[in-house]
Design an enzyme around this catalytic site. Structure first.
Site, PDB file in Angstrom:
ATOM      1  N   SER A 263      -0.090  -3.425  -4.043  1.00 16.11           N
ATOM      2  CA  SER A 263       0.147  -2.339  -3.088  1.00 16.11           C
ATOM      3  C   SER A 263       0.493  -1.075  -3.847  1.00 16.11           C
ATOM      4  O   SER A 263       0.974  -1.122  -4.994  1.00 16.11           O
ATOM      5  CB  SER A 263       1.312  -2.717  -2.166  1.00 16.11           C
ATOM      6  OG  SER A 263       1.781  -1.603  -1.429  1.00 16.11           O
TER       7      SER A 263
ATOM      8  N   TYR B 272       9.927  -5.850  -1.516  1.00 11.58           N
ATOM      9  CA  TYR B 272       8.473  -5.758  -1.426  1.00 11.58           C
ATOM     10  C   TYR B 272       7.906  -4.998  -2.631  1.00 11.58           C
ATOM     11  O   TYR B 272       6.957  -5.461  -3.280  1.00 11.58           O
ATOM     12  CB  TYR B 272       8.079  -5.061  -0.125  1.00 11.58           C
ATOM     13  CG  TYR B 272       6.601  -4.973   0.102  1.00 11.58           C
ATOM     14  CD1 TYR B 272       5.870  -6.088   0.516  1.00 11.58           C
ATOM     15  CD2 TYR B 272       5.911  -3.778  -0.095  1.00 11.58           C
ATOM     16  CE1 TYR B 272       4.502  -6.012   0.717  1.00 11.58           C
ATOM     17  CE2 TYR B 272       4.543  -3.691   0.114  1.00 11.58           C
ATOM     18  CZ  TYR B 272       3.845  -4.813   0.519  1.00 11.58           C
ATOM     19  OH  TYR B 272       2.482  -4.739   0.717  1.00 11.58           O
TER      20      TYR B 272
END
Length: 238
Positions: free
Chosen positions: A142, A155
Site C-alpha cells: 500500500s 497497517y
C-alpha cells in the site's frame, strides 16, 4: 506481452474485494484459479462466477496467519490445479486507531495477517515455482507502506515491512526466474476501505477493485524481463 492462458494462480483473500476482482480478471484471460479465504460462503459465490468463465477453479478455507493451514491449502490447490504459476498475496486486514488506544492484540493481529500471511504463503508456494523454473509472486502492499499517516500505525508498519520482505524475495528468488512484484496502491473502494471510513467508494474519484485487477493482469502479461518494484496507483480523491 505474455499469454496467461492455462496458467494457474493462487489468490489469497479471493472471496471478495480486490482478490475477487483479480480472480475474475485473470480467469477472463484463461487462468485457472485457486482461492484462499476465511469466508466459505463468499468463496463459493466467487467460485461460481469463475466456473462460468470456463476455467478450473477451486477454493480452500484458510486463515493466512496459520502457517500449517496455509501449507495444507497450497498443497491441496496445487494438486487439483496441476501446479502453480502465479501467487497473488492479497489477503489483509486494517484496524485503524491511535497508537495509544488500539489494543495490543489487535495491533499484533494486523502484523500477523498482513506480514506473516504473505510470508507463509510465498514460502509454501515457492517450491512449486522453483520446480517449474519460473513464476510470479505479487505482493499487495500500500502507499501507506511508503508514507504512514496518523491512526494507521499497525497497517502502515505491516505494509512497509511487506515491501522490504518483497525486496528480499526478489533478490533471492529472481535467480530461479521467479519474479516478485510489489504493488503499492492508494485507497481503493474495497470493503475494508469503505467500512473503515477511508472512502465513500465514489467511482468518479476512487479506484475500484476492477481498476486494480486490470493493473495486476497487465503487469503479469508484461515480458518477464520486467522488474516491477514498489509500483503505485493512485485515486483522484483528495
Amino acid at each position: 506481452m505474455s499469454n496467461l492462458k492455462d496458467k494457474t494462480a493462487i489468490i489469497t483473500g479471493g472471496g471478495q474485494g480486490l482478490g475477487k476482482a483479480v480472480a475474475i480478471a485473470l480467469a477472463q484471460e484463461g487462468v485457472h484459479i485457486g482461492l484462499i479465504g476465511r469466508n466459505e460462503e463468499k468463496l463459493k459465490a466467487t467460485l461460481a462466477e469463475l466456473q462460468a468463465l470456463n476455467v478450473k477453479a477451486y477454493y480452500s478455507v484458510c486463515s493466512v496467519d496459520d502457517e500449517q493451514a496455509v501449507i495444507k491449502s497450497v498443497a491441496e490447490l496445487a494438486e487439483v490445479l496441476g501446479g502453480i504459476d502465479i501467487l497473488i498475496n492479497n489477503a489483509g486486514i486494517g484496524n485503524f486507531g491511535s497508537i495509544e488506544s488500539m489494543p495490543s492484540d489487535e495491533w499484533q493481529q494486523v502484523i500477523k495477517t498482513n506480514l506473516f500471511g504473505p510470508y507463509f504463503t510465498a514460502k509454501a508456494v515457492y517450491p512449486y515455482l522453483q520446480a517449474k523454473g519460473a513464476g510470479d509472486i505479487v505482493n499487495v502492499s500500500s502507499t501507506a507502506g511508503l508514507k504512514a499517516g496518523g491512526n494507521m500505525s499497525a497497517y502502515a508498519a505491516s505494509k512497509a515491512a511487506l515491501i522490504s520482505l518483497s525486496q528480499s524475495m526478489m533478490a533471492e528468488w529472481r535467480k530461479q526466474n521467479i519474479r516478485v512484484i510489489t504493488l503499492t496502491p492508494s485507497t481503493i473502494a474495497s470493503e475494508m476501505s469503505i467500512n473503515g471510513g477511508l472512502t465513500n467508494g465514489n467511482p468518479e474519484t476512487v479506484l475500484q477493485p476492477e481498476d486494480f485487477a486490470e493493473w495486476v493482469r497487465d503487469i503479469l502479461k508484461m515480458n518477464r524481463r520486467a522488474l516491477i518494484a514498489n509500483g503505485s496507483i493512485f485515486s483522484n480523491n483528495p
